[in-house]
Design a protein around this motif. Structure first.
Motif, PDB file in Angstrom:
ATOM      1  N   UNK A  38       1.385   6.717  -6.773  1.00 24.61           N
ATOM      2  CA  UNK A  38       0.585   7.662  -7.198  1.00 24.61           C
ATOM      3  C   UNK A  38       0.948   9.135  -6.844  1.00 24.61           C
ATOM      4  N   UNK A  86       4.672   1.838  -8.229  1.00 22.60           N
ATOM      5  CA  UNK A  86       3.243   1.381  -8.355  1.00 22.60           C
ATOM      6  C   UNK A  86       3.550  -0.362  -8.866  1.00 22.60           C
ATOM      7  N   UNK A  87       4.632  -0.410  -9.621  1.00 23.85           N
ATOM      8  CA  UNK A  87       4.727  -2.118 -10.298  1.00 23.85           C
ATOM      9  C   UNK A  87       5.076  -2.845  -9.215  1.00 23.85           C
ATOM     10  N   UNK A 114       6.078   5.179 -11.802  1.00 24.52           N
ATOM     11  CA  UNK A 114       5.629   3.499 -12.416  1.00 24.52           C
ATOM     12  C   UNK A 114       6.470   2.590 -11.749  1.00 24.52           C
ATOM     13  N   UNK A 122      -4.004  11.947 -13.656  1.00 28.68           N
ATOM     14  CA  UNK A 122      -2.810  12.245 -14.622  1.00 28.68           C
ATOM     15  C   UNK A 122      -3.017  12.257 -15.976  1.00 28.68           C
ATOM     16  N   UNK A 134      -1.837  -8.151 -18.170  1.00 29.87           N
ATOM     17  CA  UNK A 134      -0.221  -7.776 -18.130  1.00 29.87           C
ATOM     18  C   UNK A 134       0.143  -7.851 -19.517  1.00 29.87           C
ATOM     19  N   UNK A 141      -6.124   8.212  -9.112  1.00 31.85           N
ATOM     20  CA  UNK A 141      -4.851   9.048  -9.497  1.00 31.85           C
ATOM     21  C   UNK A 141      -4.265   8.996 -10.715  1.00 31.85           C
ATOM     22  N   UNK A 145       1.555  -7.337  -4.016  1.00 32.82           N
ATOM     23  CA  UNK A 145       0.072  -7.917  -3.739  1.00 32.82           C
ATOM     24  C   UNK A 145      -0.263  -9.388  -4.319  1.00 32.82           C
ATOM     25  N   UNK A 146       0.625  -9.796  -5.296  1.00 36.55           N
ATOM     26  CA  UNK A 146       0.350 -11.028  -5.896  1.00 36.55           C
ATOM     27  C   UNK A 146       1.324 -12.217  -5.641  1.00 36.55           C
ATOM     28  N   UNK A 189       3.246  10.113  -9.277  1.00 34.26           N
ATOM     29  CA  UNK A 189       2.602  10.505 -10.870  1.00 34.26           C
ATOM     30  C   UNK A 189       1.615  11.650 -10.898  1.00 34.26           C
ATOM     31  N   UNK A 190       0.922  11.995  -9.657  1.00 28.48           N
ATOM     32  CA  UNK A 190       0.358  13.134  -9.768  1.00 28.48           C
ATOM     33  C   UNK A 190       1.165  14.518  -9.750  1.00 28.48           C
ATOM     34  N   UNK A 212      -6.585   0.547  -1.914  1.00 26.59           N
ATOM     35  CA  UNK A 212      -5.514   1.308  -2.070  1.00 26.59           C
ATOM     36  C   UNK A 212      -5.188   1.402  -3.589  1.00 26.59           C
ATOM     37  N   UNK A 241       2.386  -3.497  -6.731  1.00 24.48           N
ATOM     38  CA  UNK A 241       1.493  -4.548  -7.378  1.00 24.48           C
ATOM     39  C   UNK A 241       2.285  -6.015  -7.141  1.00 24.48           C
ATOM     40  N   UNK A 261       5.152  -8.521 -14.353  1.00 23.05           N
ATOM     41  CA  UNK A 261       5.513  -7.426 -13.835  1.00 23.05           C
ATOM     42  C   UNK A 261       6.908  -6.930 -13.920  1.00 23.05           C
ATOM     43  N   UNK A 278       2.204   1.931  -3.503  1.00 22.21           N
ATOM     44  CA  UNK A 278       1.395   2.404  -4.291  1.00 22.21           C
ATOM     45  C   UNK A 278       0.903   3.711  -4.131  1.00 22.21           C
ATOM     46  N   UNK A 279       0.851   4.035  -2.871  1.00 20.63           N
ATOM     47  CA  UNK A 279       0.642   5.581  -2.549  1.00 20.63           C
ATOM     48  C   UNK A 279       1.635   6.423  -2.895  1.00 20.63           C
ATOM     49  N   UNK A 320       2.894 -13.932 -12.745  1.00 20.58           N
ATOM     50  CA  UNK A 320       2.370 -12.408 -12.473  1.00 20.58           C
ATOM     51  C   UNK A 320       3.483 -11.822 -12.040  1.00 20.58           C
ATOM     52  N   UNK A 361       0.424   1.593 -16.784  1.00 20.74           N
ATOM     53  CA  UNK A 361       0.245   1.458 -15.320  1.00 20.74           C
ATOM     54  C   UNK A 361      -1.489   1.073 -15.132  1.00 20.74           C
ATOM     55  N   UNK A 387       0.790  -1.233   0.048  1.00 19.61           N
ATOM     56  CA  UNK A 387      -0.060  -0.011   0.086  1.00 19.61           C
ATOM     57  C   UNK A 387       0.797   1.166   0.190  1.00 19.61           C
TER      58      UNK A 387
END
Lengths: 113, 97, 307
Positions: free
Chosen positions: A17, A51-52, A48, B12, B57, B8, A58-59, A20-21, B1, A55, A68, A13-14, A64, B42, A10
């Motif tokens: 984000x 975020x990757x 990027x 963008x 993917x 987000x 997470x899995x 990116x923002x 999340x 992810x 990724x 990811x935060x 996967x 993404x 998390x």
């Protein structure tokens, strides 16, 4: 253990984000092409990647994660090279960076090409 | 999340579209397309996780490759002699300013 | 927007956006095609076309107002028409009544492929796909017939070589990355080609990705270098071989006593026959698409090189 993985995912990811923002705000707000490219080029890769990685955490499926990882490696290679090529092409075609001497928006044409 | 990150990315992408529209130089538009492509990669990866379909993917990988190829192609053609040395697109800058 | 270059850029964004839309609608194969064709190859081909025609749009010779009014009226009528259609995803829509249940329930037993889209595209609707491949082949032949240039050697070739040398002398980082990436792109194209039976992918997408790798090589290292690597006669032959392979599978199934493109008779076991037939025709599609894309690109940019 599970909680730690989830929390770190998390967090990644935060962070991604947020990066990116900030790149998105940069592409809107910055005054000329080179500063915009600076904002995007720097945040794109790290955001990027974050975020990757988030992810990936997470899995548990290995296929996967490998896919990724491929995307991550490609992003790390491709994104800076694309920015580099873009800046080089812009500079060669006489798009002058914004400086104190020429304070027009969006870069101006140079007097000596 | 995951949902927050997807939102987000969508915001963008909107910003990149705005920059692609207002220009003012050609390279700003190329930059917007490049950024949009990265964000699409993404977004598709995130959507694959949100919807529980990890085969998305594959598409994300294609995007990452195709995006690079098209950016290189655009730069190649913007370099070529047929376009001269005018980095500004005259049409929309006149409208904007 | 008068600058056609900027218009092509916006078209690229549109391609990316519509592919994300297809992903959200869960149409993975369509998104795949849109990713490789709409956002990738068509942007490149449009750009080569723009370099041939000139970058700025000509002045208006007509009033666009009336055309816009007509477009708005037609669009409004179409949207009004959609109000009568069944809601998205409703179970009693006509499209869910006739053949779709059979595809969903029986395609696994009849063709043995997990990906329903591939079995519909290659087996149930084999005729349609054959038509599409022939259309692509015809487009490639049309470009060849209209745009091909006699191979002028001599000073032009030398000049083009030196121009490309000057232009690409500085792109050191780009060349190194391209050298690293091209094997991966080709490998990924093969993965897409042969994984199409099990996941999203297939001949069309794989062909386009394969062609994109070759086009990338041609752009970074120059056309004349690429011509030395890529035999154009071979590519012309390959585009025909793809169509012939597709048609040949149909003829073989005729000779074995089935209908045209009825793969059940290709092997002793119907499911094995379906598998073999789909693999072969997907390969044919991939060959034709890749070679036609390369042919179109080379003819377009070759023309600019020798004006």
């Amino acid at each position: 253990m599970d909680i730690v993985v989830n929390m770190s995912s998390g967090l990644c990811l935060l962070l991604g984000s947020f990066l990116c923002l900030s790149g998105g705000i940069g592409i809107i707000r910055f005054p000329d092409f080179y500063t915009r490219m600076h904002a995007v080029g720097v945040t794109d890769t790290l955001g990027a990647g974050m975020i990757l990685i988030g992810l990936m955490l997470q899995n548990p499926d290995s296929l996967v994660i490998i896919k990724l990882l491929m995307i991550l490696v490609m992003t790390i290679f491709i994104s800076p090279v694309a920015s580099h090529a873009l800046a080089k092409a812009a500079f060669r075609n006489d798009l002058v960076p914004l400086s104190d001497r020429n304070e027009h928006k969006g870069g101006t044409e140079s007097s000596n090409p | 999340m995951l949902i927050a990150a997807t939102l987000a990315i969508l915001v963008v992408m909107m910003m990149a579209i705005i920059r692609g529209f207002i220009g003012p130089t050609l390279y700003d538009r190329i930059l917007a397309v490049n950024m949009f492509g990265t964000k699409t990669v993404l977004l598709i990866s995130l959507l694959g996780f949100v919807m529980g379909r990890p085969e998305f993917l594959d598409i994300a990988i294609v995007y990452a490759l195709i995006n690079f190829i098209s950016i290189i192609g655009v730069l190649h053609f913007s370099d070529s002699a047929a376009f001269g040395n005018d980095p500004h697109d005259t049409g929309s800058t006149k409208k904007e300013s | 927007m008068r600058d056609l270059f900027a218009v092509v850029m916006m078209l690229g964004i549109f391609g990316l956006l519509s592919a994300s839309f297809f992903v959200v609608m869960d149409a993975v194969d369509v998104a795949f095609t849109e990713a490789s064709v709409g956002a990738g190859i068509s942007t490149l081909l449009m750009l080569t076309a723009v370099t041939l025609t000139g970058r700025l749009e000509d002045g208006e010779r007509h009033r666009p107002m009336w055309a816009l009014v007509v477009v708005f009226i037609t669009g409004g009528l179409l949207i009004y028409g959609t109000l009568d259609m069944p809601y998205f995803g409703s179970a009693d829509a006509p499209i869910h009544q006739h053949v779709a249940p059979r595809y969903i329930h029986d395609s696994m037993q009849e063709t043995g492929l997990p990906n329903i889209v591939t079995s519909v595209l290659a087996s149930y609707r084999g005729f349609d796909t054959f038509g599409e491949v022939v259309v692509i082949f015809t487009a490639g032949m049309g470009v060849l017939a209209l745009l091909t240039m006699g191979s002028r050697t001599g000073i032009h070739r030398v000049m083009a070589d030196s121009i490309f040398y000057l232009m690409h002398e500085q792109h050191l980082i780009l060349r190194i990355l391209t050298k690293i990436l091209i094997p991966f792109i080709l490998l990924f194209a093969l993965y897409v080609q042969f994984h199409g039976d099990f996941g999203p992918g297939g001949g069309f997408q794989a062909g386009v990705i394969f062609a994109a790798a070759i086009i990338l090589y041609a752009m970074v290292f120059g056309l004349s270098t690429a011509r030395r690597v890529i035999n154009r006669t071979f590519f012309k032959l390959l585009s025909a071989i793809g169509v012939l392979l597709y048609g040949g599978v149909g003829v073989v199934s005729l000779l074995n006593g089935g209908n045209f493109l009825d793969y059940n008779v290709l092997a002793d076991d119907p499911v094995a026959g379906q598998h073999l037939g789909i693999l072969l025709i997907e390969f044919g599609v991939g060959c034709t698409v890749a070679s036609v894309m390369v042919i179109i690109f080379f003819n377009f940019s070759g023309r600019r090189e020798f004006p």
